[in-house]
Every structure is written in C-alpha cells, then in structure tokens.
Write an enzyme that holds these catalytic residues in place. Sequence first.
Site, PDB file in Angstrom:
ATOM      1  N   LYS A  77       0.835  -1.202   0.000  1.00  0.00           N
ATOM      2  CA  LYS A  77       0.000   0.000   0.000  1.00  0.00           C
ATOM      3  C   LYS A  77       0.875   1.259   0.000  1.00  0.00           C
ATOM      4  O   LYS A  77       2.065   1.188   0.327  1.00  0.00           O
ATOM      5  CB  LYS A  77      -0.908  -0.002   1.232  1.00  0.00           C
ATOM      6  CG  LYS A  77      -0.173   0.116   2.550  1.00  0.00           C
ATOM      7  CD  LYS A  77      -1.174   0.218   3.723  1.00  0.00           C
ATOM      8  CE  LYS A  77      -0.472   0.389   5.035  1.00  0.00           C
ATOM      9  NZ  LYS A  77      -0.696  -0.733   5.955  1.00  0.00           N
ATOM     10  N   ARG A 109     -11.073   0.850  14.548  1.00  0.00           N
ATOM     11  CA  ARG A 109     -10.876   1.623  13.338  1.00  0.00           C
ATOM     12  C   ARG A 109     -11.878   1.125  12.302  1.00  0.00           C
ATOM     13  O   ARG A 109     -13.021   1.515  12.329  1.00  0.00           O
ATOM     14  CB  ARG A 109      -9.409   1.480  12.887  1.00  0.00           C
ATOM     15  CG  ARG A 109      -8.928   2.572  11.986  1.00  0.00           C
ATOM     16  CD  ARG A 109      -7.437   2.460  11.666  1.00  0.00           C
ATOM     17  NE  ARG A 109      -7.078   1.200  11.014  1.00  0.00           N
ATOM     18  CZ  ARG A 109      -5.861   0.932  10.517  1.00  0.00           C
ATOM     19  NH1 ARG A 109      -4.896   1.819  10.608  1.00  0.00           N
ATOM     20  NH2 ARG A 109      -5.608  -0.217   9.933  1.00  0.00           N
ATOM     21  N   TYR A 113      17.017  30.590   9.262  1.00  0.00           N
ATOM     22  CA  TYR A 113      15.863  31.369   9.748  1.00  0.00           C
ATOM     23  C   TYR A 113      15.771  31.375  11.260  1.00  0.00           C
ATOM     24  O   TYR A 113      15.980  30.330  11.896  1.00  0.00           O
ATOM     25  CB  TYR A 113      14.561  30.769   9.221  1.00  0.00           C
ATOM     26  CG  TYR A 113      14.314  30.977   7.748  1.00  0.00           C
ATOM     27  CD1 TYR A 113      14.135  32.253   7.216  1.00  0.00           C
ATOM     28  CD2 TYR A 113      14.226  29.885   6.891  1.00  0.00           C
ATOM     29  CE1 TYR A 113      13.887  32.427   5.856  1.00  0.00           C
ATOM     30  CE2 TYR A 113      13.974  30.051   5.532  1.00  0.00           C
ATOM     31  CZ  TYR A 113      13.810  31.323   5.023  1.00  0.00           C
ATOM     32  OH  TYR A 113      13.562  31.492   3.701  1.00  0.00           O
ATOM     33  N   MET A 116      12.779  25.356   3.129  1.00  0.00           N
ATOM     34  CA  MET A 116      11.896  24.672   2.175  1.00  0.00           C
ATOM     35  C   MET A 116      12.669  23.710   1.268  1.00  0.00           C
ATOM     36  O   MET A 116      12.217  22.601   0.997  1.00  0.00           O
ATOM     37  CB  MET A 116      11.130  25.692   1.343  1.00  0.00           C
ATOM     38  CG  MET A 116      10.002  25.084   0.540  1.00  0.00           C
ATOM     39  SD  MET A 116       9.068  26.287  -0.411  1.00  0.00           S
ATOM     40  CE  MET A 116       8.150  27.138   0.862  1.00  0.00           C
TER      41      MET A 116
END
Length: 373
Positions: free
Chosen positions: A36, A135, A267, A315
């Site tokens: 999966k 679940r 940063y 980023m």
Amino acid sequence: MTIGYNTIDVQIDLDAIRHNYRVLCEKGSNVYGVVKADAYGHGLLEVARALEEEGANTFAVGAVDEALTLRKSGCDNRIISLLGPLNEADCFNASQFNIIPFIGEFEQLDMLSRVVSAQGKKVDICLKFDTGMSRLGFSIDEIEKLLLWLKANPQINPVLASSHLATSDDPAYEDYVSAQAEVFSSILEKVRSAGYTVEASLANSAGILVHDKVHYDAQRGGVALYGVNPLLGTKWSSLGDRFKPAMQVSTKIAAVRDLKKGQAISYGCTCHAERDMKVAIVCAGYADGYSRHLSNTGQVCINGRRAQILGRVCMQLCIVDVTDIPDVHFSDRAYLLGGEGEGKISPDDLAGWWGTITYEVFCLLGFNPKMFK
Ligand SMILES: *Cc1c(COP(=O)(O)O)cnc(C)c1O
C-alpha cells in the site's frame, strides 16, 4: 530523473526487498506482500514485480484505485484493497478487475451488492473485523446480522477474513494481542460454521516474527519488507535483525562555506557557530518531504561521516556542520538516508531525529523521484 522540485535521488534496492521477503517467509506460512501507499514509498509496480519473482501470490494495496494501477500494470496475482470501496466506481472496478476489497461496513455491502447486481456479476470480498483497533471492520456483535445479509446476497462472496493487530510489536501488550486473537478466532468459527471457507489473516510484520499463535492461514507483511526491524529496542529485537534497508536518499551540496565563531545560521537565528566552522549547504528541505522537525537535531552522511544539521531546515535547503569532515566540495553528495561507512543513516536513526516512525519517513521521502537497482 529530475521531475522533483529539487535534486533528491531516492534509490531503491529491490534485491534487499527480495531478501526481506524470503526472511519473512521463513517465519510465516503464506505471506501477502503489503504494498500500500506506493509500497511504503518504495514504488508499487517495481516492488510487486520483485516480490512476485520471489513467489508472492497476494498483494495488499491501499485504495481500490491503487489496486487498479497494479492490475493494469499486468499483475495477474491476487490483489486485495485494504481500504475497500468508498464509492460506486470502486465497487464496479473491484468486480470488473477481480480485486478483493476489504469490507467492514454494511453501507459498503449494500453499495457493492447494488453495483455488482447491475453488472450481473459476482465478487469475492475480504470480511474485515474490528477486534481491538477501533478503526475499520465489523464488530463481533454484528456477526449474526452480517451472516444473514450474506445469505441473502449470494453475489457477494467472502473468501478472506481479516483483522488488524494494534500492539504486536510491544512486549508490554502481549495480552492485548492474545485478546484480539481470541475474538478473531471466535468470529472465524461463526463465519465458517455458516458455510464460508475463508482464508484468515491477522498478523502484520511484528505479528509474523513474534506471535506464532496469530499466524492463522496467511500473514500480511509490510514494514519488514522495506528493511525495518519492527521489534528494535524491545526484548524481541533479535527476532527481526536480519532485514536490510532498501531505500537510500541523497542529494547535492549547493555550497561549502566558512563561518566565523558567533555567526547566526538559518531562519530565526536558532543556532550560532560555536567556533570557526565549515558548513555545507545541502539541497534538501521540507518541500522534499525532509521534515522541519529535523531542525538542529538531524544528521546527514557525507563522505561516510555524520554531519549535524545547524539551525532550521528550510523549504529546499538545510545547513550542516562539516568542520571535521575533510574533502567536502560543491556538488558532492550528501545522504539523508543510507550512505556509506560508519556514518550510514538507518531508517530508525532518521525517524528518531524526526520524532516519528520509519513508516512515515519512507512514505514522505518516497514521494521524490525513484531509481531502482
Ligand atoms: C499496513 C498494514 C499491514 C502491514 O503492517 P506492517 O506493520 O507494516 O507489517 C498489515 N495489515 C493491514 C490491514 C495494514 O494496513
């Protein structure tokens, strides 16, 4: 391959995955390949093909659409959709393409029955039971109603039955595993006495390795296939110490520069050079799935050595300390996962710094372009 935002290379070692499958099969009797979420980020089609060559005859994927992708790639083996149908198109595709959906809700049964009847078909399903995860799945209290429903709808044919363990990797919760198995066994007895010869599975990777009594007819092997010991750090650790990591993630160094003692880094100025330093600017950041949680805590591997992340992960970049690592140059390679020598980074190392589990590390880094060997 350069379709990502950045220069991240994810290398997948299919031989390691084959090895891991063979190791799991020594313990299990009939191990489904759980592929999966793009095979935990390792590449659905490539991993399925490799496992098929090792004799795997059943694959468990996520949504029906993912099952369809695998089927349309030419895979003829049994394919199970762990998520099951969420809409009519899923129902149609399950029966049309011979995908066995997990079914754990009466709404799913009704929808599937409607679609399959309109197609004039019959469909095999896997009955999913909730024995302790809270679940997905029918509860033991719903069994009588479920069996009545099935008798009235012979076009829906249960061939598998399953449930999922919540604590198979934790010695402190052995009793919980036993309790789940007991509930599952009594459910199976009811289903089988009603005339359905279902193949039963309960165990995941840790369940395969530790708990012989939960093996039933088949087992669902996931994370161990990708080289993780799910028992690491427990008294059972040695039961899972033969798996080989299959994912290596690397990127380029965009610059190497000197910092004077006291200079602020990245940063927010959360880190200052504690001495005169040499740093490498590494092309990896949260846009590449390399988490900002690694700020000031993660490490990368350069020239076989560890380099500490300094300051915040950006980023598309992060900054690492290479003061004590010789021969680091512009355009050299830095490993976020894997690497060579003593500095090699294991999935558990990375997950630890990240504050998460190996499963998540694989899925997030696995979104980057992959190469296979
Ligand atoms: C993901 C999954 C597995 C595999 O679990 P691992 O811990 O990765 O071995 C097995 N069964 C179900 C239902 C799953 O969702």
